[in-house]
Design a protein around this motif. Sequence first.
Motif, mmCIF file in Angstrom:
data_model
loop_
_atom_site.group_PDB
_atom_site.id
_atom_site.type_symbol
_atom_site.label_atom_id
_atom_site.label_comp_id
_atom_site.label_asym_id
_atom_site.label_seq_id
_atom_site.Cartn_x
_atom_site.Cartn_y
_atom_site.Cartn_z
ATOM 1 N N LEU A 1 0.801 -1.231 0.000
ATOM 2 C CA LEU A 1 0.000 0.000 0.000
ATOM 3 C C LEU A 1 0.831 1.278 0.000
ATOM 4 C CD1 LEU A 1 -2.791 -1.128 2.459
ATOM 5 C CD2 LEU A 1 -2.645 -1.482 -0.009
ATOM 6 N N MET A 2 2.112 1.172 -0.416
ATOM 7 C CA MET A 2 2.942 2.369 -0.491
ATOM 8 C C MET A 2 3.820 2.413 -1.737
ATOM 9 S SD MET A 2 5.608 1.718 2.559
ATOM 10 C CE MET A 2 6.739 0.345 2.538
ATOM 11 N N GLY A 3 3.493 1.593 -2.755
ATOM 12 C CA GLY A 3 4.179 1.672 -4.031
ATOM 13 C C GLY A 3 5.490 0.934 -4.131
ATOM 14 N N VAL A 4 5.748 -0.016 -3.237
ATOM 15 C CA VAL A 4 7.022 -0.716 -3.250
ATOM 16 C C VAL A 4 6.927 -2.136 -3.797
ATOM 17 C CG1 VAL A 4 8.927 -1.530 -1.795
ATOM 18 C CG2 VAL A 4 7.848 0.651 -1.312
ATOM 19 N N CYS A 5 5.851 -2.846 -3.510
ATOM 20 C CA CYS A 5 5.800 -4.298 -3.777
ATOM 21 C C CYS A 5 5.415 -4.668 -5.198
ATOM 22 C CB CYS A 5 4.855 -4.978 -2.794
ATOM 23 S SG CYS A 5 3.107 -4.696 -3.142
ATOM 24 N N GLN A 6 4.865 -3.781 -5.985
ATOM 25 C CA GLN A 6 4.448 -4.049 -7.364
ATOM 26 C C GLN A 6 3.248 -4.990 -7.473
ATOM 27 O OE1 GLN A 6 6.409 -2.194 -9.568
ATOM 28 N NE2 GLN A 6 7.375 -1.561 -7.691
ATOM 29 N N ASP A 7 2.516 -5.217 -6.392
ATOM 30 C CA ASP A 7 1.393 -6.144 -6.407
ATOM 31 C C ASP A 7 0.099 -5.513 -6.922
ATOM 32 O OD1 ASP A 7 0.472 -8.857 -5.736
ATOM 33 O OD2 ASP A 7 -0.791 -7.827 -4.267
ATOM 34 N N CYS A 8 0.031 -4.203 -6.997
ATOM 35 C CA CYS A 8 -1.230 -3.537 -7.325
ATOM 36 C C CYS A 8 -1.265 -2.948 -8.731
ATOM 37 C CB CYS A 8 -1.535 -2.453 -6.298
ATOM 38 S SG CYS A 8 -0.408 -1.052 -6.377
ATOM 39 N N TRP A 9 -0.439 -3.435 -9.631
ATOM 40 C CA TRP A 9 -0.462 -2.925 -10.998
ATOM 41 C C TRP A 9 -1.820 -3.171 -11.626
ATOM 42 C CZ3 TRP A 9 3.276 0.109 -12.710
ATOM 43 C CH2 TRP A 9 4.543 0.006 -12.139
ATOM 44 N N VAL A 10 -2.380 -2.150 -12.242
ATOM 45 C CA VAL A 10 -3.626 -2.275 -12.995
ATOM 46 C C VAL A 10 -3.414 -1.684 -14.386
ATOM 47 C CG1 VAL A 10 -5.206 -2.321 -11.030
ATOM 48 C CG2 VAL A 10 -4.556 -0.135 -12.011
ATOM 49 N N ARG A 11 -4.349 -1.957 -15.248
ATOM 50 C CA ARG A 11 -4.232 -1.554 -16.646
ATOM 51 C C ARG A 11 -5.417 -0.667 -17.020
ATOM 52 N NH1 ARG A 11 -1.203 -4.770 -20.319
ATOM 53 N NH2 ARG A 11 -0.941 -6.115 -18.538
ATOM 54 N N SER A 12 -5.147 0.371 -17.771
ATOM 55 C CA SER A 12 -6.232 1.192 -18.306
ATOM 56 C C SER A 12 -6.717 0.565 -19.606
ATOM 57 C CB SER A 12 -5.750 2.624 -18.563
ATOM 58 O OG SER A 12 -4.896 2.650 -19.679
ATOM 59 N N HIS A 13 -7.904 0.968 -20.058
ATOM 60 C CA HIS A 13 -8.404 0.458 -21.338
ATOM 61 C C HIS A 13 -7.496 0.867 -22.489
ATOM 62 C CE1 HIS A 13 -12.321 -0.823 -19.653
ATOM 63 N NE2 HIS A 13 -12.227 -1.670 -20.645
ATOM 64 N N SER A 14 -6.746 1.939 -22.313
ATOM 65 C CA SER A 14 -5.829 2.365 -23.378
ATOM 66 C C SER A 14 -4.534 1.569 -23.377
ATOM 67 C CB SER A 14 -5.518 3.856 -23.238
ATOM 68 O OG SER A 14 -4.799 4.095 -22.040
ATOM 69 N N ILE B 1 -0.117 0.851 -17.889
ATOM 70 C CA ILE B 1 -0.074 0.094 -16.643
ATOM 71 C C ILE B 1 0.467 1.012 -15.559
ATOM 72 C CG2 ILE B 1 0.948 -1.909 -15.499
ATOM 73 C CD1 ILE B 1 1.223 -3.180 -18.295
ATOM 74 N N PHE B 2 -0.157 0.971 -14.379
ATOM 75 C CA PHE B 2 0.291 1.823 -13.285
ATOM 76 C C PHE B 2 -0.063 1.197 -11.945
ATOM 77 C CE2 PHE B 2 -3.798 3.121 -14.876
ATOM 78 C CZ PHE B 2 -4.579 3.166 -13.735
ATOM 79 N N GLN B 3 0.517 1.718 -10.883
ATOM 80 C CA GLN B 3 0.257 1.217 -9.540
ATOM 81 C C GLN B 3 -1.014 1.844 -8.983
ATOM 82 O OE1 GLN B 3 4.426 2.007 -8.226
ATOM 83 N NE2 GLN B 3 4.008 0.162 -7.035
ATOM 84 N N ALA B 4 -1.948 1.008 -8.571
ATOM 85 C CA ALA B 4 -3.229 1.490 -8.051
ATOM 86 C C ALA B 4 -3.078 2.172 -6.693
ATOM 87 C CB ALA B 4 -4.218 0.337 -7.940
ATOM 88 N N MET C 1 -11.731 7.945 -15.868
ATOM 89 C CA MET C 1 -10.742 6.880 -15.912
ATOM 90 C C MET C 1 -11.447 5.542 -16.194
ATOM 91 S SD MET C 1 -8.132 6.076 -12.768
ATOM 92 C CE MET C 1 -6.707 7.047 -13.190
ATOM 93 N N SER C 2 -10.837 4.717 -17.049
ATOM 94 C CA SER C 2 -11.414 3.429 -17.400
ATOM 95 C C SER C 2 -10.374 2.341 -17.200
ATOM 96 C CB SER C 2 -11.898 3.459 -18.858
ATOM 97 O OG SER C 2 -12.513 2.246 -19.188
ATOM 98 N N LEU C 3 -10.649 1.394 -16.306
ATOM 99 C CA LEU C 3 -9.669 0.387 -15.895
ATOM 100 C C LEU C 3 -10.106 -1.019 -16.238
ATOM 101 C CD1 LEU C 3 -9.081 1.852 -12.347
ATOM 102 C CD2 LEU C 3 -7.755 2.304 -14.400
ATOM 103 N N VAL C 4 -9.140 -1.896 -16.411
ATOM 104 C CA VAL C 4 -9.386 -3.307 -16.685
ATOM 105 C C VAL C 4 -8.747 -4.103 -15.554
ATOM 106 C CG1 VAL C 4 -8.987 -5.192 -18.287
ATOM 107 C CG2 VAL C 4 -9.281 -2.872 -19.157
ATOM 108 N N THR C 5 -9.527 -4.951 -14.879
ATOM 109 C CA THR C 5 -8.982 -5.743 -13.772
ATOM 110 C C THR C 5 -8.890 -7.224 -14.109
ATOM 111 O OG1 THR C 5 -11.099 -6.119 -12.707
ATOM 112 C CG2 THR C 5 -9.900 -4.119 -12.074
ATOM 113 N N THR C 6 -9.384 -7.604 -15.281
ATOM 114 C CA THR C 6 -9.288 -8.986 -15.711
ATOM 115 C C THR C 6 -8.354 -9.061 -16.914
ATOM 116 O OG1 THR C 6 -11.226 -8.738 -17.114
ATOM 117 C CG2 THR C 6 -11.579 -9.598 -14.905
ATOM 118 N N ILE C 7 -7.772 -10.192 -17.116
ATOM 119 C CA ILE C 7 -6.817 -10.348 -18.221
ATOM 120 C C ILE C 7 -7.514 -10.887 -19.443
ATOM 121 C CG2 ILE C 7 -4.732 -11.550 -18.941
ATOM 122 C CD1 ILE C 7 -3.891 -11.457 -16.007
#
Length: 83
Positions: free
Chosen positions: A49-62, A65-68, A77-83
Amino acid sequence: SDRTTVTMFIDGVEIQALSGDTVLTAILLHGERLRESEFGDGPRAGFCLMGVCQDCWVRSHSGSIFQACTTPVEEGMSLVTTI
């Protein structure tokens, strides 16, 4: 309660968040998980929850990829949580 409302989309579903919330907060307030792991090991919900572990990467529809946990919500904002 005095913050403005932001409209965004998670997997095509419109949700409301508060200005100043992180993407992680907005997603977890509207669902049971942040995303599905791309490595097949199940649902993810963030870890450090502080941007270190890389576990919260999410993807935008465009496709970006960024840290949630460190990214503030933005109007439309439009996000995709499924692959």
